[in-house]
Write a protein that holds these residues in place. Structure first.
Motif, mmCIF file in Angstrom:
data_model
loop_
_atom_site.group_PDB
_atom_site.id
_atom_site.type_symbol
_atom_site.label_atom_id
_atom_site.label_comp_id
_atom_site.label_asym_id
_atom_site.label_seq_id
_atom_site.Cartn_x
_atom_site.Cartn_y
_atom_site.Cartn_z
ATOM 1 N N ALA A 1 37.990 -19.211 -3.450
ATOM 2 C CA ALA A 1 39.417 -19.352 -3.148
ATOM 3 C C ALA A 1 40.225 -19.530 -4.424
ATOM 4 C CB ALA A 1 39.640 -20.535 -2.207
ATOM 5 N N ASP A 2 39.542 -19.944 -5.495
ATOM 6 C CA ASP A 2 40.203 -20.109 -6.797
ATOM 7 C C ASP A 2 40.287 -18.792 -7.565
ATOM 8 O OD1 ASP A 2 37.494 -19.827 -7.197
ATOM 9 O OD2 ASP A 2 37.215 -21.764 -8.192
ATOM 10 N N GLY A 3 39.911 -17.691 -6.920
ATOM 11 C CA GLY A 3 40.035 -16.377 -7.550
ATOM 12 C C GLY A 3 38.785 -15.883 -8.245
ATOM 13 N N THR A 4 37.754 -16.716 -8.300
ATOM 14 C CA THR A 4 36.522 -16.308 -8.982
ATOM 15 C C THR A 4 35.748 -15.278 -8.162
ATOM 16 O OG1 THR A 4 35.434 -18.223 -8.002
ATOM 17 C CG2 THR A 4 36.242 -18.471 -10.261
ATOM 18 N N GLU A 5 34.984 -14.451 -8.880
ATOM 19 C CA GLU A 5 34.085 -13.476 -8.262
ATOM 20 C C GLU A 5 32.744 -13.591 -8.952
ATOM 21 O OE1 GLU A 5 35.497 -9.456 -8.414
ATOM 22 O OE2 GLU A 5 37.263 -9.926 -7.208
ATOM 23 N N THR A 6 31.712 -13.932 -8.195
ATOM 24 C CA THR A 6 30.383 -14.075 -8.780
ATOM 25 C C THR A 6 29.452 -13.023 -8.182
ATOM 26 O OG1 THR A 6 30.779 -16.459 -8.924
ATOM 27 C CG2 THR A 6 28.504 -15.699 -9.229
ATOM 28 N N PRO A 7 29.119 -11.989 -8.947
ATOM 29 C CA PRO A 7 28.215 -10.976 -8.417
ATOM 30 C C PRO A 7 26.781 -11.499 -8.382
ATOM 31 C CG PRO A 7 29.079 -10.322 -10.584
ATOM 32 C CD PRO A 7 29.520 -11.732 -10.326
ATOM 33 N N VAL A 8 26.057 -11.150 -7.330
ATOM 34 C CA VAL A 8 24.653 -11.538 -7.219
ATOM 35 C C VAL A 8 23.850 -10.261 -7.044
ATOM 36 C CG1 VAL A 8 22.984 -12.989 -5.992
ATOM 37 C CG2 VAL A 8 25.394 -13.658 -6.048
ATOM 38 N N PRO A 9 22.942 -9.956 -7.971
ATOM 39 C CA PRO A 9 22.182 -8.711 -7.872
ATOM 40 C C PRO A 9 21.276 -8.699 -6.648
ATOM 41 C CG PRO A 9 21.317 -10.081 -9.652
ATOM 42 C CD PRO A 9 22.555 -10.760 -9.148
ATOM 43 N N TYR A 10 20.931 -7.499 -6.202
ATOM 44 C CA TYR A 10 20.004 -7.350 -5.080
ATOM 45 C C TYR A 10 18.735 -8.119 -5.392
ATOM 46 C CZ TYR A 10 17.337 -5.233 -1.345
ATOM 47 O OH TYR A 10 16.588 -5.042 -0.224
ATOM 48 N N GLY A 11 18.301 -8.927 -4.469
ATOM 49 C CA GLY A 11 17.100 -9.728 -4.733
ATOM 50 C C GLY A 11 16.786 -10.632 -3.575
ATOM 51 N N PRO A 12 15.839 -11.556 -3.766
ATOM 52 C CA PRO A 12 15.416 -12.428 -2.673
ATOM 53 C C PRO A 12 16.544 -13.335 -2.185
ATOM 54 C CG PRO A 12 14.408 -13.106 -4.748
ATOM 55 C CD PRO A 12 15.095 -11.808 -5.009
ATOM 56 N N LYS A 13 16.450 -13.713 -0.914
ATOM 57 C CA LYS A 13 17.506 -14.537 -0.316
ATOM 58 C C LYS A 13 17.577 -15.916 -0.958
ATOM 59 C CE LYS A 13 17.939 -11.731 3.700
ATOM 60 N NZ LYS A 13 18.001 -11.477 5.124
ATOM 61 N N GLU A 14 16.448 -16.377 -1.532
ATOM 62 C CA GLU A 14 16.463 -17.667 -2.238
ATOM 63 C C GLU A 14 17.368 -17.602 -3.469
ATOM 64 O OE1 GLU A 14 13.800 -16.511 -0.829
ATOM 65 O OE2 GLU A 14 13.194 -18.203 0.451
ATOM 66 N N ALA A 15 17.377 -16.456 -4.146
ATOM 67 C CA ALA A 15 18.195 -16.334 -5.359
ATOM 68 C C ALA A 15 19.676 -16.398 -4.999
ATOM 69 C CB ALA A 15 17.868 -15.023 -6.076
ATOM 70 N N LEU A 16 20.041 -15.701 -3.936
ATOM 71 C CA LEU A 16 21.430 -15.778 -3.471
ATOM 72 C C LEU A 16 21.758 -17.204 -3.035
ATOM 73 C CD1 LEU A 16 24.165 -14.649 -2.629
ATOM 74 C CD2 LEU A 16 23.114 -13.770 -0.537
ATOM 75 N N ALA A 17 20.802 -17.834 -2.328
ATOM 76 C CA ALA A 17 21.025 -19.210 -1.865
ATOM 77 C C ALA A 17 21.260 -20.139 -3.052
ATOM 78 C CB ALA A 17 19.826 -19.686 -1.049
ATOM 79 N N ASP A 18 20.464 -20.004 -4.100
ATOM 80 C CA ASP A 18 20.632 -20.870 -5.270
ATOM 81 C C ASP A 18 21.981 -20.644 -5.938
ATOM 82 O OD1 ASP A 18 18.670 -22.858 -5.755
ATOM 83 O OD2 ASP A 18 17.180 -21.306 -6.188
ATOM 84 N N THR A 19 22.427 -19.395 -5.980
ATOM 85 C CA THR A 19 23.761 -19.129 -6.551
ATOM 86 C C THR A 19 24.842 -19.794 -5.708
ATOM 87 O OG1 THR A 19 23.006 -17.034 -7.482
ATOM 88 C CG2 THR A 19 25.391 -17.304 -7.192
ATOM 89 N N VAL A 20 24.704 -19.729 -4.382
ATOM 90 C CA VAL A 20 25.684 -20.378 -3.500
ATOM 91 C C VAL A 20 25.705 -21.883 -3.763
ATOM 92 C CG1 VAL A 20 26.230 -20.929 -1.081
ATOM 93 C CG2 VAL A 20 25.576 -18.585 -1.729
ATOM 94 N N TRP A 21 24.531 -22.503 -3.899
ATOM 95 C CA TRP A 21 24.505 -23.953 -4.161
ATOM 96 C C TRP A 21 25.046 -24.277 -5.543
ATOM 97 C CZ3 TRP A 21 24.899 -26.233 0.034
ATOM 98 C CH2 TRP A 21 24.124 -25.924 1.151
ATOM 99 N N ASP A 22 24.803 -23.400 -6.528
ATOM 100 C CA ASP A 22 25.399 -23.613 -7.865
ATOM 101 C C ASP A 22 26.923 -23.690 -7.740
ATOM 102 O OD1 ASP A 22 22.890 -23.426 -9.057
ATOM 103 O OD2 ASP A 22 23.167 -21.351 -9.747
ATOM 104 N N LEU A 23 27.481 -22.731 -7.000
ATOM 105 C CA LEU A 23 28.945 -22.653 -6.877
ATOM 106 C C LEU A 23 29.489 -23.832 -6.077
ATOM 107 C CD1 LEU A 23 29.152 -18.800 -6.288
ATOM 108 C CD2 LEU A 23 29.944 -20.046 -8.324
ATOM 109 N N ILE A 24 28.735 -24.245 -5.055
ATOM 110 C CA ILE A 24 29.158 -25.405 -4.260
ATOM 111 C C ILE A 24 29.060 -26.672 -5.100
ATOM 112 C CG2 ILE A 24 28.448 -26.891 -2.336
ATOM 113 C CD1 ILE A 24 27.888 -24.292 -0.754
ATOM 114 N N ALA A 25 27.948 -26.848 -5.820
ATOM 115 C CA ALA A 25 27.756 -28.056 -6.635
ATOM 116 C C ALA A 25 28.887 -28.208 -7.649
ATOM 117 C CB ALA A 25 26.401 -28.006 -7.343
ATOM 118 N N ALA A 26 29.341 -27.079 -8.195
ATOM 119 C CA ALA A 26 30.420 -27.114 -9.188
ATOM 120 C C ALA A 26 31.752 -27.535 -8.570
ATOM 121 C CB ALA A 26 30.556 -25.739 -9.839
#
Ligand code: CTP
Ligand code: CA
Length: 229
Positions: free
Chosen positions: A197-222
């Motif tokens: 919502a702050d305008g950021t765009e974080t691309p996540v390359p094709y890969g395992p669902k755990e990798a996408l999940a970890d990116t989501v938690w990184d963004l939430i933790a921040a």
């Protein structure tokens, strides 16, 4: 997460994840459903637990086994999912709506099995809208500083659709997957972009669902306010 491998950045946090696909009952033996397996939501639950969070997984009709160390609440319909998510979200630091929630449900639930009648065509199936749980969570912010995230699968102008949906829902993060026919690389092209919502765009390359999940938690933790529950 860190170089030391200690995965505790979500310690002291309570997170709620919805997963799977809702089933909207028509009669005691029939429902309207969807093909969601629940894998992405379960991956989110597992990775959050691995990072130290207390996790409530609201699972709609998934055949997957309960992840270790996760509090699993099983539900069927969108209305049941809403109740379970709202209850769990009351004290949650973050909520991630990974479930495929049916937009519509049958207007009438037949308490007895619907029977066909000789020589008669079926009645048309009347549907009504289900509540929009992600929009409701985003508007309510059941706990101060609560981070709310959703998922969307889009076609065509994926980012434009995603941006519009993020704004319409009012959530903090929206994970957008491109689905369907790809212009260049065929069906395997399925990159996700996490829109903020702050305008950021974080691309996540094709890969395992755990990798996408970890990116989501990184963004939430921040985005979480300092300090745990
Ligand atoms: N969602 C929800 N409640 C609904 C429908 C969807 O909470 N009744 C959530 C989903 O869990 C997902 C996000 O909203 O995180 C986006 O779902 P999507 O189906 O893409 O959004 P819709 O608003 O239903 O848009 P569309 O008409 O494109 O299906
Ligand atoms: Ca929908």
């Amino acid at each position: 997460r860190g170089a030391a491998g200690a995965a505790t950045d979500l310690a002291g946090r309570h997170v709620v994840v919805s997963a799977g696909g809702t089933r909207e009952p028509l009669d005691p033996v029939r429902f309207l459903g969807n093909r969601s397996s629940g894998k992405q939501g379960y991956a989110l639950a597992r990775t959050a637990a691995a990072r130290g969070a207390r996790v409530t997984l609201v699972a709609a009709n998934s055949a997957l086994p309960d992840p270790a160390g996760v509090d699993v609440v099983r539900v069927g319909s969108a209305v049941e999912l809403r109740e379970a998510v709202l209850r769990a979200a009351a004290d949650a630091d973050a909520v991630v709506m990974a479930a495929a929630v049916a937009d519509f449900r049958p207007a009438v639930y037949a308490t007895g099995k619907i029977k066909k009648k000789d020589g008669q065509e079926p009645e048309p199936l009347a549907l009504v809208r289900n509540p929009d749980i992600l929009a409701e969570l985003s508007a309510a912010r059941l706990r101060a500083g609560q981070v709310v995230a959703g998922f969307a699968a889009e076609t065509d102008d994926v980012l434009a659709h995603g941006r519009a949906k993020l704004a319409a829902k009012g959530c903090d993060l929206l994970v957008v997957n491109e689905v369907g026919e790809s212009k260049t690389f065929g069906a395997e092209e399925n990159e996700a972009v996490v829109l903020g919502a702050d305008g950021t765009e974080t691309p996540v390359p094709y890969g395992p669902k755990e990798a996408l999940a970890d990116t989501v938690w990184d963004l939430i933790a921040a985005r979480l306010p300092a300090g745990g529950s």
